[in-house]
Write a protein that holds these residues in place. Structure first.
Motif, PDB file in Angstrom:
ATOM      1  N   LEU A 158       0.707  -1.183  -0.143  1.00  0.00           N
ATOM      2  CA  LEU A 158      -0.030  -0.022  -0.137  1.00  0.00           C
ATOM      3  C   LEU A 158       0.921   1.032  -0.098  1.00  0.00           C
ATOM      4  N   PRO A 159       0.756   2.031  -1.025  1.00  0.00           N
ATOM      5  CA  PRO A 159       1.708   3.247  -1.162  1.00  0.00           C
ATOM      6  C   PRO A 159       1.092   4.428  -0.368  1.00  0.00           C
ATOM      7  N   SER A 160      -0.159   4.671  -0.083  1.00  0.00           N
ATOM      8  CA  SER A 160      -0.796   5.762   0.744  1.00  0.00           C
ATOM      9  C   SER A 160      -1.739   5.365   1.508  1.00  0.00           C
ATOM     10  N   PRO A 161      -2.454   6.206   2.276  1.00  0.00           N
ATOM     11  CA  PRO A 161      -3.789   5.756   3.165  1.00  0.00           C
ATOM     12  C   PRO A 161      -4.781   5.430   2.381  1.00  0.00           C
ATOM     13  N   ARG A 162      -5.696   4.713   3.147  1.00  0.00           N
ATOM     14  CA  ARG A 162      -6.732   4.212   2.543  1.00  0.00           C
ATOM     15  C   ARG A 162      -8.054   4.307   3.775  1.00  0.00           C
ATOM     16  N   LEU A 163      -9.256   4.556   3.371  1.00  0.00           N
ATOM     17  CA  LEU A 163     -10.348   4.703   4.398  1.00  0.00           C
ATOM     18  C   LEU A 163     -11.159   3.560   4.083  1.00  0.00           C
ATOM     19  N   ILE A 164     -11.377   2.567   4.807  1.00  0.00           N
ATOM     20  CA  ILE A 164     -12.367   1.560   4.674  1.00  0.00           C
ATOM     21  C   ILE A 164     -13.502   1.658   5.668  1.00  0.00           C
ATOM     22  N   ILE A 165     -14.824   1.715   5.042  1.00  0.00           N
ATOM     23  CA  ILE A 165     -15.912   1.882   5.770  1.00  0.00           C
ATOM     24  C   ILE A 165     -16.761   0.677   5.511  1.00  0.00           C
ATOM     25  N   LEU A 166     -17.174   0.360   6.892  1.00  0.00           N
ATOM     26  CA  LEU A 166     -17.942  -1.111   7.229  1.00  0.00           C
ATOM     27  C   LEU A 166     -19.387  -0.246   7.365  1.00  0.00           C
ATOM     28  N   ALA A 167     -20.226  -0.365   6.383  1.00  0.00           N
ATOM     29  CA  ALA A 167     -21.449   0.111   6.698  1.00  0.00           C
ATOM     30  C   ALA A 167     -22.840  -0.698   6.880  1.00  0.00           C
ATOM     31  N   PRO A 168     -23.186  -1.298   7.950  1.00  0.00           N
ATOM     32  CA  PRO A 168     -24.445  -2.058   8.155  1.00  0.00           C
ATOM     33  C   PRO A 168     -25.470  -1.286   7.645  1.00  0.00           C
ATOM     34  N   ILE A 169     -26.386  -1.922   6.595  1.00  0.00           N
ATOM     35  CA  ILE A 169     -27.526  -1.212   6.137  1.00  0.00           C
ATOM     36  C   ILE A 169     -28.545  -2.054   6.398  1.00  0.00           C
ATOM     37  N   ARG A 170     -29.914  -1.626   6.283  1.00  0.00           N
ATOM     38  CA  ARG A 170     -31.144  -2.399   6.724  1.00  0.00           C
ATOM     39  C   ARG A 170     -31.037  -2.627   7.961  1.00  0.00           C
ATOM     40  N   CYS A 171     -30.587  -1.774   8.866  1.00  0.00           N
ATOM     41  CA  CYS A 171     -30.164  -2.077  10.177  1.00  0.00           C
ATOM     42  C   CYS A 171     -31.372  -1.502  11.059  1.00  0.00           C
ATOM     43  N   GLU A 172     -32.465  -1.007  10.866  1.00  0.00           N
ATOM     44  CA  GLU A 172     -33.569  -0.103  11.266  1.00  0.00           C
ATOM     45  C   GLU A 172     -33.701  -0.930  12.818  1.00  0.00           C
ATOM     46  N   ARG A 173     -33.990  -2.144  12.638  1.00  0.00           N
ATOM     47  CA  ARG A 173     -34.429  -2.978  13.848  1.00  0.00           C
ATOM     48  C   ARG A 173     -33.528  -3.009  14.988  1.00  0.00           C
ATOM     49  N   TYR A 174     -32.215  -2.746  14.746  1.00  0.00           N
ATOM     50  CA  TYR A 174     -31.103  -3.114  15.633  1.00  0.00           C
ATOM     51  C   TYR A 174     -30.458  -2.057  16.204  1.00  0.00           C
ATOM     52  N   ILE A 175     -30.864  -0.874  15.876  1.00  0.00           N
ATOM     53  CA  ILE A 175     -30.305   0.424  16.711  1.00  0.00           C
ATOM     54  C   ILE A 175     -31.490   0.962  17.429  1.00  0.00           C
ATOM     55  N   ARG A 176     -32.434   0.370  17.974  1.00  0.00           N
ATOM     56  CA  ARG A 176     -33.310   1.128  18.664  1.00  0.00           C
ATOM     57  C   ARG A 176     -32.955   1.614  20.027  1.00  0.00           C
ATOM     58  N   ASP A 177     -31.752   1.003  20.900  1.00  0.00           N
ATOM     59  CA  ASP A 177     -31.523   1.660  22.002  1.00  0.00           C
ATOM     60  C   ASP A 177     -29.811   1.338  21.863  1.00  0.00           C
ATOM     61  N   GLY A 178     -29.323   1.934  23.101  1.00  0.00           N
ATOM     62  CA  GLY A 178     -27.863   1.992  23.430  1.00  0.00           C
ATOM     63  C   GLY A 178     -27.326   0.606  23.219  1.00  0.00           C
ATOM     64  N   VAL A 179     -28.075  -0.207  24.046  1.00  0.00           N
ATOM     65  CA  VAL A 179     -27.723  -1.577  24.017  1.00  0.00           C
ATOM     66  C   VAL A 179     -27.512  -2.288  22.779  1.00  0.00           C
ATOM     67  N   SER A 180     -28.619  -2.031  21.825  1.00  0.00           N
ATOM     68  CA  SER A 180     -28.595  -2.584  20.587  1.00  0.00           C
ATOM     69  C   SER A 180     -27.522  -2.189  19.623  1.00  0.00           C
ATOM     70  N   ARG A 181     -27.197  -0.870  19.850  1.00  0.00           N
ATOM     71  CA  ARG A 181     -26.029  -0.334  18.940  1.00  0.00           C
ATOM     72  C   ARG A 181     -24.911  -0.850  19.445  1.00  0.00           C
TER      73      ARG A 181
END
Length: 317
Positions: A158-181
């Motif tokens: 790798l010659p230079s920095p890279r940004l890697i984004i892991l993006a959970p989608i369709r996650c509406e059911r799973y982020i209702r509260d702090g514990v779920s998130r």
């Protein structure tokens, strides 16, 4: 965009475009898509909106976005309002089948070349497949091992920095509260343990920034179940009058710009974003507006996490 067929790459891109339009308007920034690209993305947004056109709780799943037939680059010009654009962003979408077992060697090599040449890699994650039934469908649906192998080859020397984004989608059911998130973040780390372990060592550990950015792709639509013998997800509206309402879809773009600004301010190696430094350096107002937009990144809240490389996301004055 890196992910297999059906995981949601195109939906993520469409909602990101849709939401970043409404977010950018608050800054002295003008994000102008290529006219043909804007038409294509607008059509996909209409398809997502039609999911909510039915009465009752059952959405019209036939109205959703179909699979991508060929690769396409979506170009956006970024600049100050009323001024000639200064910077160009390009997001590339392609058929997920090009990285699957049935793909030809030329298609896979094309994707590897795309990864090598990209400054940011967005990996959409089908959240129900990751979380339901103890991750039963994760390996077959999200293909974490294959993505690990693909990045392992593409990011050699790798010659230079890279940004890697892991993006959970369709996650509406799973982020209702702090514990779920918190649980969602933990399961993402567990589900991509090989990839994250690889990225944490040696030069990759020095140059790779890795973040988790949950995206409520359409909002007000939740996973409702699947047959026991196969992954065929059923979704339900949160209420009968639910509407298309994506949340946090612009966050990947905020991270991309935050990453770019960090490189812009780096003076240790003139090869990093040399042209960007020259362009932005001549337009201080654009730099300040982009800085304000990037500051809206969510970190350590609502399931958003910086797993490594925080120094590449620390903006320089």
């Amino acid at each position: 965009m890196l992910g297999p067929s059906g995981v949601g790459k195109t939906s993520m891109l469409a909602t990101m475009y849709d939401q970043m339009e409404s977010v950018v308007v608050r800054e002295d920034l003008q994000l102008t898509p290529d006219p043909d690209d804007a038409d294509e993305l607008d059509r996909k947004i209409v398809q997502l909106q039609r999911l909510f056109a039915t009465d009752g709780l059952k959405p019209d799943m036939a109205a959703g976005i179909s699979g991508t037939a060929d690769w396409r680059a979506f170009d956006f010009a970024l600049g100050r309002r009323g001024k000639k654009p200064t910077l160009r962003l390009e997001f590339v979408d392609y058929p997920g089948g090009w990285i699957e077992d049935s793909a030809g060697s030329q298609q896979r090599e094309w994707v590897r070349g795309l990864i090598r040449d990209s400054d940011a890699i967005l990996i959409p994650i089908d959240t129900p497949a990751l979380l339901e039934r103890n991750g039963l469908w994760h390996r077959s649906r999200n293909r974490p091992d294959f993505i690990h192998n693909m990045l392992q080859l593409a990011l050699e020397d790798l010659p230079s920095p890279r940004l890697i984004i892991l993006a959970p989608i369709r996650c509406e059911r799973y982020i209702r509260d702090g514990v779920s998130r918190q649980m969602l973040g933990k399961r993402v780390v567990e589900g991509y343990d090989k990839l994250l372990g690889h990225l944490s060592f040696g030069r990759l550990g020095e140059l790779a920034a890795v973040v988790i950015t949950p995206i409520q792709t359409v909002g007000e639509l939740e996973y409702h179940g699947s047959p026991k013998d196969r992954y065929l997800p059923v979704f339900r509206k949160q209420q009968a009058d639910a509407k298309y309402n994506p949340i946090d879809s612009e966050q990947p773009l905020r991270y991309v710009i935050r990453f770019a600004l960090r490189l812009h301010g780096d003076r240790r190696d003139a090869s990093y974003f040399r042209m960007m430094r020259q362009l932005l350096g001549s337009d201080r107002y654009l730099l300040e507006a982009a800085n304000a937009f990037a500051t809206g990144c969510k970190t350590d809240e609502d399931g958003f996490l910086i797993l490594q490389g925080a120094e590449w996301l620390t903006m320089q004055p």
